[in-house]
Each structure stands twice: as structure tokens, then as C-alpha cells.
Design a protein around this motif. Structure first.
Motif, PDB file in Angstrom:
ATOM      1  N   UNK A 152       0.845  -1.182   0.000  1.00 27.73           N
ATOM      2  CA  UNK A 152       0.000   0.000   0.000  1.00 27.73           C
ATOM      3  C   UNK A 152       0.878   1.230   0.000  1.00 27.73           C
ATOM      4  N   UNK A 153       0.559   2.162  -0.896  1.00 27.50           N
ATOM      5  CA  UNK A 153       1.325   3.395  -0.977  1.00 27.50           C
ATOM      6  C   UNK A 153       0.837   4.388   0.061  1.00 27.50           C
ATOM      7  N   UNK A 154       1.792   5.010   0.738  1.00 25.87           N
ATOM      8  CA  UNK A 154       1.469   6.080   1.668  1.00 25.87           C
ATOM      9  C   UNK A 154       2.200   7.315   1.164  1.00 25.87           C
ATOM     10  N   UNK A 155       1.430   8.359   0.904  1.00 24.02           N
ATOM     11  CA  UNK A 155       2.024   9.587   0.414  1.00 24.02           C
ATOM     12  C   UNK A 155       2.524  10.422   1.583  1.00 24.02           C
ATOM     13  N   UNK A 156       3.585  11.199   1.388  1.00 26.87           N
ATOM     14  CA  UNK A 156       4.177  11.953   2.499  1.00 26.87           C
ATOM     15  C   UNK A 156       3.191  12.862   3.216  1.00 26.87           C
ATOM     16  N   UNK A 157       2.364  13.555   2.468  1.00 27.25           N
ATOM     17  CA  UNK A 157       1.434  14.476   3.109  1.00 27.25           C
ATOM     18  C   UNK A 157       0.409  13.733   3.951  1.00 27.25           C
ATOM     19  N   UNK A 158      -0.087  12.604   3.460  1.00 22.77           N
ATOM     20  CA  UNK A 158      -1.062  11.839   4.248  1.00 22.77           C
ATOM     21  C   UNK A 158      -0.398  11.250   5.489  1.00 22.77           C
ATOM     22  N   UNK A 159       0.865  10.886   5.387  1.00 23.93           N
ATOM     23  CA  UNK A 159       1.603  10.393   6.550  1.00 23.93           C
ATOM     24  C   UNK A 159       1.709  11.497   7.594  1.00 23.93           C
ATOM     25  N   UNK A 160       2.033  12.700   7.154  1.00 19.80           N
ATOM     26  CA  UNK A 160       2.159  13.815   8.089  1.00 19.80           C
ATOM     27  C   UNK A 160       0.808  14.205   8.692  1.00 19.80           C
ATOM     28  N   UNK A 161      -0.245  14.111   7.899  1.00 19.36           N
ATOM     29  CA  UNK A 161      -1.574  14.451   8.420  1.00 19.36           C
ATOM     30  C   UNK A 161      -1.995  13.497   9.541  1.00 19.36           C
ATOM     31  N   UNK A 211       2.916  18.607  16.730  1.00 26.43           N
ATOM     32  CA  UNK A 211       2.409  19.032  15.422  1.00 26.43           C
ATOM     33  C   UNK A 211       0.932  19.404  15.554  1.00 26.43           C
ATOM     34  N   UNK A 212       0.638  20.688  15.363  1.00 25.94           N
ATOM     35  CA  UNK A 212      -0.733  21.172  15.502  1.00 25.94           C
ATOM     36  C   UNK A 212      -1.428  21.311  14.149  1.00 25.94           C
ATOM     37  N   UNK A 213      -0.787  21.966  13.215  1.00 27.17           N
ATOM     38  CA  UNK A 213      -1.376  22.215  11.901  1.00 27.17           C
ATOM     39  C   UNK A 213      -0.383  21.894  10.800  1.00 27.17           C
ATOM     40  N   UNK A 214      -0.947  21.529   9.648  1.00 28.19           N
ATOM     41  CA  UNK A 214      -0.132  21.218   8.478  1.00 28.19           C
ATOM     42  C   UNK A 214      -0.977  21.523   7.255  1.00 28.19           C
ATOM     43  N   UNK A 215      -0.409  22.190   6.255  1.00 28.46           N
ATOM     44  CA  UNK A 215      -1.172  22.453   5.034  1.00 28.46           C
ATOM     45  C   UNK A 215      -0.553  21.711   3.860  1.00 28.46           C
ATOM     46  N   UNK A 238       7.965  27.345   7.559  1.00 32.67           N
ATOM     47  CA  UNK A 238       7.577  27.224   6.143  1.00 32.67           C
ATOM     48  C   UNK A 238       8.047  25.880   5.598  1.00 32.67           C
ATOM     49  N   UNK A 239       7.208  25.289   4.776  1.00 33.08           N
ATOM     50  CA  UNK A 239       7.501  23.968   4.229  1.00 33.08           C
ATOM     51  C   UNK A 239       8.754  23.917   3.382  1.00 33.08           C
ATOM     52  N   UNK A 240       9.062  25.017   2.662  1.00 34.99           N
ATOM     53  CA  UNK A 240      10.233  24.973   1.784  1.00 34.99           C
ATOM     54  C   UNK A 240      11.551  25.096   2.544  1.00 34.99           C
TER      55      UNK A 240
END
Length: 128
Positions: free
Chosen positions: A2-11, A32-36, A65-67
Motif C-alpha cells: 500500500x502506498x502512503x504519500x508523504x502528506x497523508x503520513x504527516x496528516x 504538530x498542531x497544523x499542516x497544510x 515554512x515547508x520549503x
């Protein structure tokens, strides 16, 4: 697999403790409170460690910042939770696809003309 994408892992890691290292070399350890979708992060109760490891600071709330993020270090439980959620999502998608296939088959069988019957053809009209 099963693939897990990085953003879904972080969410799935929301609400748990993470360690973030930024490109400048400093590390931030907090909740970790918020993530966009751009991986901008809000942490609370943060412990900041400088690049050289000599300086430590406590910060109540921090936005990163994410970058500027080099990497995340997550709690191992977050990975398990993400794996479970990905499996549930995949099962739901398979069930949806199965229902769609069943509906297609039903429509197909309803639209098929019965075999062996002949349908009357229109007779050409005679000109007067």
C-alpha cells in the motif's frame, strides 16, 4: 503493498510529537498542531536546538515554512496509523469500484435485446 504519500503520513501525525530539522541545521522538537498542503507546519511547546547543539530555547508556538524543512522525524505510532488508514482507504476504493462494476453489469443486461426475437421493420411508404 500500500502506498502512503508523504502528506497523508504527516496528516496522521497531527497531535503527536515530531522533530523537524530545517535547511539551516537547527532542529525543532514539538507537537504538530497544523499542516497544510505546502507542508507549512505549526508546532506548539517547541524545544529549539541550534545547529551546533550549544544553544537551547523553549518556544510556545512556532510556524515553519515547508520549503525550509530538511526532514521530519515522526513518532513510530504515526507510521502505523498511516498504514492502517491507507489500508482502510484502499478497501473503500475497492468496494466502490466493485459496486460500479456491478451497476455497469446490471445496466448492460437490461439494455441487451433478447435473442431470437425479430423486431418488425418499417415498410417503405409507397408514393402516390
Amino acid at each position: 503493498m500500500i502506498n502512503i504519500f508523504p502528506l497523508s503520513l504527516l496528516l496522521t501525525a497531527k497531535g503527536s510529537d515530531v522533530v523537524i530539522e530545517v535547511k539551516a541545521g537547527d532542529t525543532y522538537d514539538g507537537k504538530l498542531e497544523l499542516l497544510d498542503k505546502f507542508m507549512n507546519v505549526k508546532l506548539t511547546n517547541v524545544k529549539h536546538t541550534s545547529k551546533d547543539g550549544n544553544s537551547f530555547h523553549g518556544i510556545k508556538e512556532l510556524l515553519i515554512k515547508g520549503n525550509s524543512i530538511k526532514y521530519f522525524r515522526l513518532n513510530p505510532d504515526a507510521e502505523k496509523k498511516a498504514q492502517e488508514e491507507a489500508e482502510i482507504y484502499e478497501q473503500q476504493q475497492q468496494q466502490k469500484q466493485q459496486k460500479l462494476n456491478e451497476q455497469k453489469q446490471q445496466r448492460k443486461s437490461q439494455n441487451q435485446k433478447p435473442r431470437g426475437k425479430s423486431y418488425p421493420q418499417k415498410q417503405p411508404q409507397q408514393r402516390r
